[in-house]
Design an enzyme around this catalytic site. Structure first.
Site, PDB file in Angstrom:
ATOM      1  N   THR A   1       0.853  -1.184   0.000  1.00  0.00           N
ATOM      2  CA  THR A   1       0.000   0.000   0.000  1.00  0.00           C
ATOM      3  C   THR A   1       0.892   1.238   0.000  1.00  0.00           C
ATOM      4  O   THR A   1       2.105   1.150   0.278  1.00  0.00           O
ATOM      5  CB  THR A   1      -0.946   0.006   1.226  1.00  0.00           C
ATOM      6  OG1 THR A   1      -1.956   0.998   1.033  1.00  0.00           O
ATOM      7  CG2 THR A   1      -0.195   0.303   2.514  1.00  0.00           C
ATOM      8  N   THR A   2       0.291   2.372  -0.315  1.00  0.00           N
ATOM      9  CA  THR A   2       1.060   3.619  -0.425  1.00  0.00           C
ATOM     10  C   THR A   2       1.927   3.881   0.800  1.00  0.00           C
ATOM     11  O   THR A   2       3.112   4.207   0.684  1.00  0.00           O
ATOM     12  CB  THR A   2       0.088   4.799  -0.642  1.00  0.00           C
ATOM     13  OG1 THR A   2      -0.420   4.734  -1.976  1.00  0.00           O
ATOM     14  CG2 THR A   2       0.786   6.134  -0.441  1.00  0.00           C
TER      15      THR A   2
ATOM     16  N   HIS B   1      20.377  32.776  38.342  1.00  0.00           N
ATOM     17  CA  HIS B   1      19.478  33.925  38.172  1.00  0.00           C
ATOM     18  C   HIS B   1      20.239  35.127  37.627  1.00  0.00           C
ATOM     19  O   HIS B   1      19.949  36.277  37.977  1.00  0.00           O
ATOM     20  CB  HIS B   1      18.784  34.277  39.493  1.00  0.00           C
ATOM     21  CG  HIS B   1      17.992  33.147  40.077  1.00  0.00           C
ATOM     22  ND1 HIS B   1      16.700  32.865  39.723  1.00  0.00           N
ATOM     23  CD2 HIS B   1      18.352  32.191  40.994  1.00  0.00           C
ATOM     24  CE1 HIS B   1      16.278  31.807  40.393  1.00  0.00           C
ATOM     25  NE2 HIS B   1      17.259  31.377  41.163  1.00  0.00           N
TER      26      HIS B   1
ATOM     27  N   SER C   1      27.453  44.767  11.564  1.00  0.00           N
ATOM     28  CA  SER C   1      26.211  45.526  11.433  1.00  0.00           C
ATOM     29  C   SER C   1      26.322  46.452  10.232  1.00  0.00           C
ATOM     30  O   SER C   1      27.409  46.921   9.889  1.00  0.00           O
ATOM     31  CB  SER C   1      25.962  46.345  12.706  1.00  0.00           C
ATOM     32  OG  SER C   1      24.996  47.341  12.473  1.00  0.00           O
TER      33      SER C   1
ATOM     34  N   LYS D   1      30.393  46.264  15.706  1.00  0.00           N
ATOM     35  CA  LYS D   1      29.656  45.074  16.140  1.00  0.00           C
ATOM     36  C   LYS D   1      30.344  43.776  15.715  1.00  0.00           C
ATOM     37  O   LYS D   1      30.901  43.659  14.633  1.00  0.00           O
ATOM     38  CB  LYS D   1      28.235  45.088  15.593  1.00  0.00           C
ATOM     39  CG  LYS D   1      27.354  46.188  16.128  1.00  0.00           C
ATOM     40  CD  LYS D   1      27.235  46.144  17.646  1.00  0.00           C
ATOM     41  CE  LYS D   1      26.444  44.950  18.137  1.00  0.00           C
ATOM     42  NZ  LYS D   1      25.016  45.003  17.772  1.00  0.00           N
ATOM     43  N   ARG D   2      30.265  42.784  16.625  1.00  0.00           N
ATOM     44  CA  ARG D   2      30.734  41.433  16.343  1.00  0.00           C
ATOM     45  C   ARG D   2      29.722  40.485  16.999  1.00  0.00           C
ATOM     46  O   ARG D   2      29.968  39.889  18.039  1.00  0.00           O
ATOM     47  CB  ARG D   2      32.145  41.222  16.891  1.00  0.00           C
ATOM     48  CG  ARG D   2      32.738  39.861  16.510  1.00  0.00           C
ATOM     49  CD  ARG D   2      34.167  39.761  17.018  1.00  0.00           C
ATOM     50  NE  ARG D   2      34.679  38.409  16.928  1.00  0.00           N
ATOM     51  CZ  ARG D   2      35.861  38.035  17.381  1.00  0.00           C
ATOM     52  NH1 ARG D   2      36.660  38.928  17.953  1.00  0.00           N
ATOM     53  NH2 ARG D   2      36.251  36.784  17.294  1.00  0.00           N
ATOM     54  N   ASN D   3      28.580  40.378  16.404  1.00  0.00           N
ATOM     55  CA  ASN D   3      27.466  39.635  16.991  1.00  0.00           C
ATOM     56  C   ASN D   3      27.725  38.126  16.972  1.00  0.00           C
ATOM     57  O   ASN D   3      28.338  37.613  16.036  1.00  0.00           O
ATOM     58  CB  ASN D   3      26.170  39.942  16.228  1.00  0.00           C
ATOM     59  CG  ASN D   3      25.797  41.410  16.300  1.00  0.00           C
ATOM     60  OD1 ASN D   3      25.921  42.034  17.343  1.00  0.00           O
ATOM     61  ND2 ASN D   3      25.343  41.968  15.188  1.00  0.00           N
TER      62      ASN D   3
END
Length: 457
Positions: free
Chosen positions: A108-109, A156, A281, A287-289
C-alpha cells in the site's frame, strides 16, 4: 529562484542547514528512495517465491529516478493526494509489460512512503551522529584546556559561586554524551521496515506467512529492523526520532544562550571565531554579533515545534490515519535540517571559540569577595552554628554591598568572625580561586567515563 523557506533558500540555506542534509531530504532523493523501496519489495517477494524469478532484476534495471516525469508526477500527486500511484504508473511504463504488473505487488502507499522515510532518517542520523561526535570532541578539548580556569558561576544571572570554565564545558559535554547514548539506542529501536498492505494485515499476499516472510526479507535487505507487526498507525518511533532531535536542539540552545550572554561587552568572556565581517552591522562598524549562537538558539525553538507536530501525529484513527500522518511529511525534513544546521554552527563556534581568561578572572573578582560568602559562612558555622553564621555573614554582605567595599574588609571588623578566623584564614576563605569544590574532579571523571565508553565501542 523559487525557494520559499530558510531551509532551501540561497540566502539562508547554509546558515540554517547544510548542503549535505538538504540533499538527503531533497525531493529527488525522496523519489529515488520510493523507487528503491519498490525494487527491494520486488526482490524480497522474489526471494520468498511470491513473484516469479527474474522479475526483481528487470524492475531494478529499468527503474531510475532520472526517468521520472516530474510534471506528470506532481499533477498526479495533487489529484491523488500521494505520489505513489503516479510513480507506479510511470514505473510500469519503464518496465517491460510482462514484468510491470508485479511492481508494488501487495503493498500500500504508506508501506512505500514509510520505507522511503526510513532511508532518509537512517542517512540523516548518520550525519547527525558525525557532527554530534565532532562537537563533543571540541568540548572535550575545552574541558582539558580550561579545567582549572576560574570564573564566576551564575544563578538567576547573578554571581553564585566560583566554577571553572572547564566545568561549564563539562556540563555542556555531559548532555551531548547522553545524546550519543540515546542515538545508539534509538537506531536499534526505531529504524523499522514497513510492509502491511491496505489495512496492515498483509492479506494481499495470502493467508499464509508469505507476507511476514517478505517483510522480514525486506528488513534484511535494507538493514532495517523487522517490526513483527505493522506500525502504520503506531508512530512512536517517528516521534522518538524527532523528539530526540528536539532534545539535542535544546542542549545546543542552552550552550548557545550561555555563549550569547558571555559574549556581551559587559562580560567579554568569550567570542565566536573571528571571520572578517562575520556578525557585522550595516550601521555599527564595531559590532561582532554571536551569529552562530543566535542561529542555534532559533533552531532549538524550530525543533521544539516539530516535536509537537509528530506528537500530534501519534494520535491516529483506526488502521490508517486520516490526516495526522501528513504532519510527518513537514516535520521530518524540517527537524533534520534544523538539527544538522544547529550542529554545524555549534561545531564552528566551539571549535574556534576565543576564551578571555583574564576577563573571567576580572569578573570573578568584580563583586569583591561576595561570591565566596558561602565559604566564610560554612567555616564560621563550625563555631557559631549554621543559622547564626548565616546571619553574621549575611549582614556583612549587606554592609560590603552598600559600602562598595571588599567582604574581607567588612568581616575583619566583626568580633564574632575574628574571634574564630585568623587574618590569613579569612583571606584564604575570601579568595574566589580557592573555592572551586569538585569542579576539576568532576571534569576528570567525565572525561574518563567518555574514554571508557569509546573503548567499549
Amino acid at each position: 529562484m523559487s525557494a520559499a523557506t530558510v531551509f532551501d533558500s540561497v540566502l539562508f540555506g547554509n546558515i540554517f542547514g547544510t548542503e549535505e542534509i538538504r540533499d538527503c531530504f531533497s525531493e529527488r532523493a525522496y523519489v529515488a528512495n520510493l523507487i528503491e523501496a519498490e525494487c527491494v519489495l520486488a526482490q524480497a517477494e522474489e526471494d520468498e517465491g511470491v513473484i516469479p524469478p527474474g522479475v526483481a532484476t528487470v524492475i531494478r534495471q529499468h527503474s531510475d529516478v532520472s526517468n521520472v516525469d516530474w510534471s506528470l508526477l506532481s499533477a498526479r500527486a495533487e489529484i491523488v493526494g500521494y505520489p505513489i500511484l503516479g510513480l507506479v504508473e510511470q514505473m510500469s511504463e519503464w518496465v517491460p509489460e510482462d514484468k510491470a504488473g508485479y511492481i508494488h505487488w501487495g503493498a500500500t502507499t504508506q508501506d512505500i512512503m514509510d520505507v522511503a522515510s526510513m532511508f532518509q532518517i537512517k542517512s540523516g542520523l548518520t550525519i547527525v551522529e558525525r557532527l554530534l561526535r565532532q562537537t563533543a570532541v571540541s568540548l572535550e578539548s575545552m574541558c582539558v584546556t580550561y579545567r582549572d580556569t576560574p570564573m564566576a558561576g551564575r544563578t538567576h544571572l547573578q554571581h553564585a559561586l566560583p566554577i571553572t570554565f572547564g566545568f561549564k564545558c563539562g556540563v555542556w559535554l555531559s548532555s551531548l554524551t547522553r545524546h550519543i547514548e540515546r542515538l545508539k539506542q534509538l537506531k536499534e529501536r526505531c529504524l523499522l521496515v514497513q510492509l502491511g498492505g491496505a489495512a496492515g494485515t498483509l492479506a494481499s499476499l495470502g493467508n499464509t506467512d508469505a507476507g511476514i516472510r517478505v517483510r522480514r526479507r525486506m528488513a534484511a535487505l535494507l538493514h532495517l529492523r523487522d517490526p513483527v507487526i505493522t506500525w502504520h498507525v503506531s508512530r512512536d518511533t517517528i516521534a522518538e526520532v524527532v523528539n530526540f532531535l528536539a532534545m539535542l536542539g535544546g542542549s545546543l540552545g542552552k550552550i548557545a544562550l550561555d555563549l550569547i550572554l558571555m559574549s556581551s561587552n559587559e562580560l567579554n568572556e568569550v567570542a565566536e571565531p573571528y571571520v572578517p565581517h562575520r556578525g557585522a552591522s550595516s550601521t555599527m562598524p564595531q559590532k561582532r554579533n554571536p551569529i552562530s549562537s543566535e542561529i542555534i538558539l532559533a533552531q532549538s525553538k524550530i525543533l521544539r515545534a516539530q516535536a509537537g507536530l509528530v506528537l500530534d501525529g501519534m494520535v491516529s484513527d483506526f488502521e490508517r490515519a486520516s490526516g495526522p500522518w501528513h504532519l510527518e511529511w513537514a516535520a521530518l525534513p524540517t527537524a533534520f535540517i534544523a538539527a544538522v544546521g544547529a550542529l554545524h554552527q555549534a561545531h564552528f563556534a566551539l571549535g574556534g571559540l576565543q576564551v578571555n581568561e583574564d576577563a573571567m578572572l576580572t569578573n570573578l573578582k568584580s563583586t569583591r569577595g561576595l561570591i565566596v560568602a558561602e565559604a566564610v559562612m560554612m567555616e564560621l558555622a563550625r563555631y557559631e552554628g549554621r543559622q547564626e553564621a548565616h546571619e553574621i555573614v549575611y549582614q556583612a554582605c549587606v554592609d560590603a554591598h552598600e559600602g562598595k567595599t571588599a567582604l574581607q574588609d567588612v568581616l575583619q571588623k566583626v568580633p564574632r568572625v575574628v574571634k574564630h578566623l585568623s587574618p590569613d584564614r579569612l583571606a584564604a576563605l575570601c579568595d574566589p580561586t580557592k573555592y572551586l569544590g569538585c569542579c576539576q574532579l568532576m571534569v576528570d571523571e567525565l572525561l574518563e567515563s567518555r574514554r571508557r565508553s569509546e573503548v567499549l565501542e
